[in-house]
Design an enzyme around this catalytic site. Structure first.
Site, short mmCIF file in Angstrom:
data_model
loop_
_atom_site.label_atom_id
_atom_site.label_comp_id
_atom_site.label_asym_id
_atom_site.label_seq_id
_atom_site.Cartn_x
_atom_site.Cartn_y
_atom_site.Cartn_z
N ASP A 248 15.60 -1.55 -2.14
CA ASP A 248 14.66 -0.66 -1.46
C ASP A 248 14.63 0.68 -2.18
O ASP A 248 15.17 1.69 -1.71
CB ASP A 248 15.08 -0.51 0.01
CG ASP A 248 14.02 0.18 0.86
OD1 ASP A 248 12.92 0.44 0.32
OD2 ASP A 248 14.28 0.44 2.04
N HIS B 57 6.86 2.08 -2.40
CA HIS B 57 6.23 2.72 -3.56
C HIS B 57 4.76 2.99 -3.21
O HIS B 57 3.87 2.16 -3.45
CB HIS B 57 6.33 1.78 -4.78
CG HIS B 57 5.74 2.36 -6.04
ND1 HIS B 57 6.49 3.01 -6.98
CD2 HIS B 57 4.47 2.35 -6.52
CE1 HIS B 57 5.72 3.38 -7.99
NE2 HIS B 57 4.47 2.99 -7.72
N GLU C 48 6.28 -2.10 -4.01
CA GLU C 48 4.86 -1.73 -3.98
C GLU C 48 4.02 -2.81 -3.29
O GLU C 48 4.08 -3.98 -3.65
CB GLU C 48 4.32 -1.48 -5.38
CG GLU C 48 2.88 -0.95 -5.37
CD GLU C 48 2.39 -0.55 -6.74
OE1 GLU C 48 1.47 0.30 -6.81
OE2 GLU C 48 2.90 -1.06 -7.75
#
Length: 621
Positions: A563, A515, A572
């Site tokens: 994932d 992310h 993230e």
């Protein structure tokens, strides 16, 4: 006139041989006499011989004329052979060593922690904002945020620089400061290791990139300030106005308004920023001018933090900050900042504050609340107490600090005990990950911090010859504590039920859909709009750019990991999380040796001589 033969016999000469029988007889007689004389002489002692024969003839020394000097043949011979021996023993091996081709021995391969550490540092290069140096090393990154702080009219040149916090493009100054403090702390304790693996200069560059920026966020030339710029960019939950969360763009392509947030009070923010600058001043102790600048800034910030009229949290009521990096209190930052300022300046005022009983009471340092033993960007209590425990372990200042330092030391030991699975203070996953945030998302940043504190405390005890500690009735060895740190970092690096390395680029299996805006959008000379980048956010393909070294949020409480780019809890990375990872990795690597640098942190601390306690009150009957 004629010769006569008076002895009789013929005068005839026969065949040229003139020796007659009589001559032979006479010669034999003389030989007998000679032999008899020799035998006689042999029977004489040396003294008698000397009487008869006189002193023996001395053997003459033979000399050699070399033209410029004359020397004896014996000396010349010994000199010659001496040179021959010296040549064989000394010169010949040197000549052989010089002429034989050299084969450089390959250095031993780096251990797993060193390999991961090299990568983890690159994450910070990928997070840089501003005008990037040519040697930044991240091919898919470029200059960005060059208009940041343009609405802060009193800052010349704006607020350009610093680091983006995570997968978005916001610069949150509170966690950024914590990250710089953690990086500086790791360099102070393990400088020799960073030098050994060739990352020392890189670390200093990363820290300076952060501290240079933090010095822009307040009037660092003043001794008293009334505000701090607390954030650049950001967003409001649910907003559809173009901002750092609504838009999905590379930092280089941002074209929306990035507002600067201002804090007119903020003991938590100012305390953490003071800790960042103070700790960095020790790292840059060889650059006197810059180190003094950092110390001055740290003292100015701490004065702002301690202002009794400005003790409202920096994020209170601010919708751009409070939902994301809400501070739960500021007394831990007081202890943390005061401890670092004492190390940086040697000013006893800061030490007295850090050991003030009122501070420990207000911060609830001795309440043994499990959540308060978890180090994070919000809670610095366990780190501050360990930092102060270091003073007791190495300097033993005694009265009047001993009572508080002893209490900090005891709580630090109990914090370490709480991390061990056998005591059941925290839940653990079946795969072996401690749940320091109660199974909520992004657990790895807390785990990395705990691994660092534990490993560092082991090194403190090793350096002072302490074999372990007690947890209740049980004795815990240093090896037991170290095993905890090793197990948690190994989990992060791939020893988990998913066989997944949660550090991008490390190992053969790692997250591919991180992310992260910059990593997920290709650098293809196409500028994607605010919403045009959503196609890359939602794409099922792996990121086109590998953000090497990023530690993602991590698995859930069942050791499962998804994932998925749109699920930030899993994928993230954050600046603060990676700083803890760097600190933990360098504490565990064997490259450059083991242990800490015991003395550098005390460079500015004057000698401590315990003061005698006051006499007891007079006895009254």
């Amino acid at each position: 006139m004629y010769s006569a033969n008076h002895w009789g016999g013929s005068l005839e000469i026969n065949g040229g041989d003139s020796t007659t029988e009589d001559d032979k007889s006479r010669n034999m007689d003389w030989d007998r006499a000679s032999v008899s004389h020799q035998r006689y002489q042999h029977n004489l002692d040396e003294t008698q011989q000397s009487w008869l024969l006189g002193p023996p003839e001395k053997k003459k020394k033979k000399y050699v004329d070399l033209g410029c000097v004359v020397c004896s043949r014996t000396a010349l011979k010994w000199t010659f052979w001496g040179f021959v021996v010296a040549f064989v023993v000394i010169a010949l091996p040197v000549i052989i060593a010089k002429t034989v081709p050299k084969h450089k021995h390959r250095p031993p391969p780096p251990d797993n922690y060193t390999a991961a550490l090299h990568k983890a540092l690159l994450f910070f290069n990928a997070q840089k904002s501003g005008k990037l140096p040519k040697n930044n090393g991240i091919s898919w990154r470029g200059n960005s945020g060059l208009q940041d702080g343009s609405d802060a009219t009193d800052v010349k040149g704006g607020l350009v620089g610093g680091y983006y916090d995570a997968g978005d493009n916001t610069k949150f100054h509170f966690p950024m400061s914590f990250a710089m403090t953690m990086l500086s702390w790791s360099v102070i304790e393990y400088e020799h290791k960073f030098r050994a693996i060739g990352e020392y200069d890189h670390m200093k560059d990363l820290i300076k990139w952060g501290t240079d920026y933090l010095l822009l966020t307040f009037n660092s030339s003043a001794t008293k300030i009334d505000k701090i710029y607390s954030q650049v960019g950001g967003s409001q939950n649910g907003s559809k106005t173009p901002d750092d969360h609504y838009c999905w763009q590379r930092p280089e392509d941002m074209d929306y308004t990035r507002k600067t947030q201002t804090a007119n009070s903020g003991p938590d923010l100012a305390g953490e920023m003071a800790a960042a600058l103070a700790s960095a001043s020790i790292v840059f102790r060889d650059n006197t001018a810059y180190s003094k600048k950092l110390v001055k800034g740290a003292e100015t910030l701490f004065k702002f933090a301690r202002d009794f009229g400005k003790r409202t949290s920096y994020c209170r009521g601010n919708p751009f900050i409070e939902p994301f990096y809400n501070s739960s209190g500021y007394f831990d930052e007081y202890m943390w900042g005061a401890a670092w300022l004492y190390y940086a300046t040697g000013n006893n005022t800061y030490f007295s504050l850090a050991t003030n009983p009122g501070l420990s009471k207000n911060s609830k340092a001795f309440y043994m609340i499990p959540d308060l033993s978890v180090l994070s960007w919000d809670n610095k209590l366990p780190a501050a107490m360990l930092l102060l425990t270091r003073i007791r372990m190495f300097l033993s200042p005694g009265y009047p600090y001993e009572d508080m330092l002893k209490s900090y030391h005891n709580v630090t030991g109990l914090t370490m005990c709480s991390y061990l699975q056998t005591f059941n203070v925290f839940n653990w996953t079946r795969g072996g990950l401690i749940q320091l945030n109660h199974g909520q998302g992004q657990p790895l940043q807390y785990v990395a911090n705990a691994a660092f504190l534990t490993s560092l405390y082991v090194d403190y005890m090793n350096a002072t010859g302490v074999p372990g500690m007690t947890c209740g009735p049980r004795f815990i060895t240093l090896n037991d504590l170290r095993k905890f740190a090793i197990s948690q970092i190994n989990y992060i690096l791939g020893a988990n039920p998913m066989s997944m390395s949660y550090v991008v680029g490390h190992g053969s299996k790692y997250p591919k859909h991180v992310h992260h805006r910059g990593a997920s959008i290709p650098k293809n000379n196409v500028k994607y709009s605010c919403t045009g980048g959503w196609r890359w956010r939602d794409a099922k393909n792996p990121n086109p750019n590998i953000i090497t070294g990023a530690m993602v949020g991590g698995p859930d409480k069942f050791d499962k990991f998804k994932d998925v780019r749109t699920n930030y809890s899993y994928t993230e990375p954050t600046l603060a999380g990676n700083a803890g990872l760097v600190a933990a990795l360098v504490s565990l690597t064997s490259s450059g040796g083991h242990g800490i640098d015991k003395n550098t942190i005390f460079s500015a601390v004057p000698p401590m001589y315990p003061v005698s306690p006051p006499p007891p009150p007079p006895w009254k009957p």
